[in-house]
Design a protein around this motif. Structure first.
Motif, PDB file in Angstrom:
ATOM      1  N   ASP A   1       3.553   5.761   2.322  1.00 26.36           N
ATOM      2  CA  ASP A   1       4.847   6.256   2.789  1.00 26.36           C
ATOM      3  C   ASP A   1       6.018   5.667   2.015  1.00 26.36           C
ATOM      4  O   ASP A   1       7.063   6.314   1.871  1.00 26.36           O
ATOM      5  N   ILE A   2       5.870   4.427   1.521  1.00 27.83           N
ATOM      6  CA  ILE A   2       7.007   3.786   0.842  1.00 27.83           C
ATOM      7  C   ILE A   2       6.846   3.733  -0.673  1.00 27.83           C
ATOM      8  O   ILE A   2       7.796   3.378  -1.372  1.00 27.83           O
ATOM      9  N   TRP A   3       5.675   4.088  -1.184  1.00 32.78           N
ATOM     10  CA  TRP A   3       5.401   3.890  -2.615  1.00 32.78           C
ATOM     11  C   TRP A   3       6.428   4.581  -3.505  1.00 32.78           C
ATOM     12  O   TRP A   3       7.177   3.924  -4.238  1.00 32.78           O
TER      13      TRP A   3
ATOM     14  N   ARG B   1       3.263  -6.495  -3.253  1.00 29.87           N
ATOM     15  CA  ARG B   1       3.824  -6.726  -1.912  1.00 29.87           C
ATOM     16  C   ARG B   1       4.857  -7.840  -1.936  1.00 29.87           C
ATOM     17  O   ARG B   1       5.945  -7.733  -1.366  1.00 29.87           O
ATOM     18  N   ASP B   2       4.512  -8.944  -2.615  1.00 33.59           N
ATOM     19  CA  ASP B   2       5.345 -10.134  -2.556  1.00 33.59           C
ATOM     20  C   ASP B   2       6.624 -10.021  -3.366  1.00 33.59           C
ATOM     21  O   ASP B   2       7.525 -10.863  -3.216  1.00 33.59           O
TER      22      ASP B   2
ATOM     23  N   ALA C   1      -3.540  -3.117   0.170  1.00 31.06           N
ATOM     24  CA  ALA C   1      -3.336  -1.667   0.104  1.00 31.06           C
ATOM     25  C   ALA C   1      -2.472  -1.263  -1.086  1.00 31.06           C
ATOM     26  O   ALA C   1      -2.622  -0.159  -1.626  1.00 31.06           O
ATOM     27  N   PHE C   2      -1.565  -2.130  -1.523  1.00 30.56           N
ATOM     28  CA  PHE C   2      -0.767  -1.829  -2.723  1.00 30.56           C
ATOM     29  C   PHE C   2      -1.664  -1.721  -3.951  1.00 30.56           C
ATOM     30  O   PHE C   2      -1.497  -0.820  -4.782  1.00 30.56           O
ATOM     31  N   ASN C   3      -2.611  -2.639  -4.083  1.00 34.64           N
ATOM     32  CA  ASN C   3      -3.523  -2.604  -5.224  1.00 34.64           C
ATOM     33  C   ASN C   3      -4.384  -1.347  -5.198  1.00 34.64           C
ATOM     34  O   ASN C   3      -4.634  -0.719  -6.232  1.00 34.64           O
ATOM     35  N   ILE C   4      -4.870  -0.990  -4.016  1.00 28.61           N
ATOM     36  CA  ILE C   4      -5.693   0.212  -3.868  1.00 28.61           C
ATOM     37  C   ILE C   4      -4.892   1.451  -4.247  1.00 28.61           C
ATOM     38  O   ILE C   4      -5.380   2.340  -4.959  1.00 28.61           O
TER      39      ILE C   4
END
Length: 224
Positions: free
Chosen positions: A56-58, A150-151, A173-176
């Motif tokens: 949703d935010i990518w 994320r960080d 989930a960001f990496n995926i």
């Protein structure tokens, strides 16, 4: 020698269980196994969905944020080594937890001088200053380490999540998502000598290893 079980013995054994239950005050018919709540039976098992949150935010928020925040890798890394706090204020997440290392948003451009695509944790080494030596290592998946994406975001905080498990799942989930939408589309053969352009993030390490950049955007040029 085994003793033959006669019908009276069987009858007594059959009556023994309910009789014992009655003595103990236990109702056999009252025993139930209650199902664990799940999405199918009305529970909240699916209330937290890290993959959907990242999706949703990518494109709407995360990528534009990195594009605006990122600095040229040589500039960011030089400042990070000299003054991590100053680099963090300009290219990092000032809202990070106090005991966490700085994570910087970067634009990395240069020539691929080495690549490891045999492992699931594939990488490519990029020369960003033209001296023929690798300055950074870029993760190209599908398996990736860390939670740098994320960080690097100042609009995501640990206190936004119920617990450490959810926060960790969100980071993974960001990496995926990066692998699914960007990295899986990159070529894997004959990478050395090609140009590379990456927008992503890396964590300031000990200085002994190459900085490990996790991309949110990545392009690889044609064979030379």
């Amino acid at each position: 020698m085994l003793k033959k079980l006669t019908w009276p013995n069987v009858a007594w054994a059959t009556l023994a269980l309910p009789t014992l239950a009655a003595i103990l005050g236990i109702s056999l018919t009252a025993c139930k196994i209650l199902p664990t709540p799940s999405a199918e039976n009305g529970g909240n098992a699916s209330a937290f969905n890290a993959d959907k949150m990242v999706g949703d935010i990518w494109a709407a928020k995360m990528v534009p944020y990195l594009e605006q925040k990122a600095g040229p890798f040589p500039e960011v890394h030089a400042l990070a080594k000299a003054d991590p706090a100053a680099a963090g204020a300009k290219y990092g997440n000032p809202k990070k937890q106090a005991n966490s290392p700085w994570t910087f948003a970067v634009r990395l451009e240069g020539k691929i001088v080495a690549a490891n695509t045999q492992s699931r944790a594939a990488t490519m080494d990029v020369d960003a200053d033209g001296d023929g030596k690798a300055d950074a290592r870029v993760q190209i998946g599908p398996a990736m380490r860390g939670t740098a994406l994320r960080d690097s975001l100042d609009f995501i905080q640990f206190n936004d999540f119920t617990n450490q498990i959810e926060f960790a799942q969100f980071g993974k989930a960001f990496n995926i998502h990066a692998d699914k939408t960007v990295l899986s589309k990159l070529p894997r053969e004959a990478l050395e000598g090609r140009s590379a352009r990456v927008v992503g993030a890396y964590v300031l390490g000990s200085g002994q290893d190459l900085p490990l950049v996790t991309p949110a955007e990545a392009e690889i040029g044609p064979k030379p």
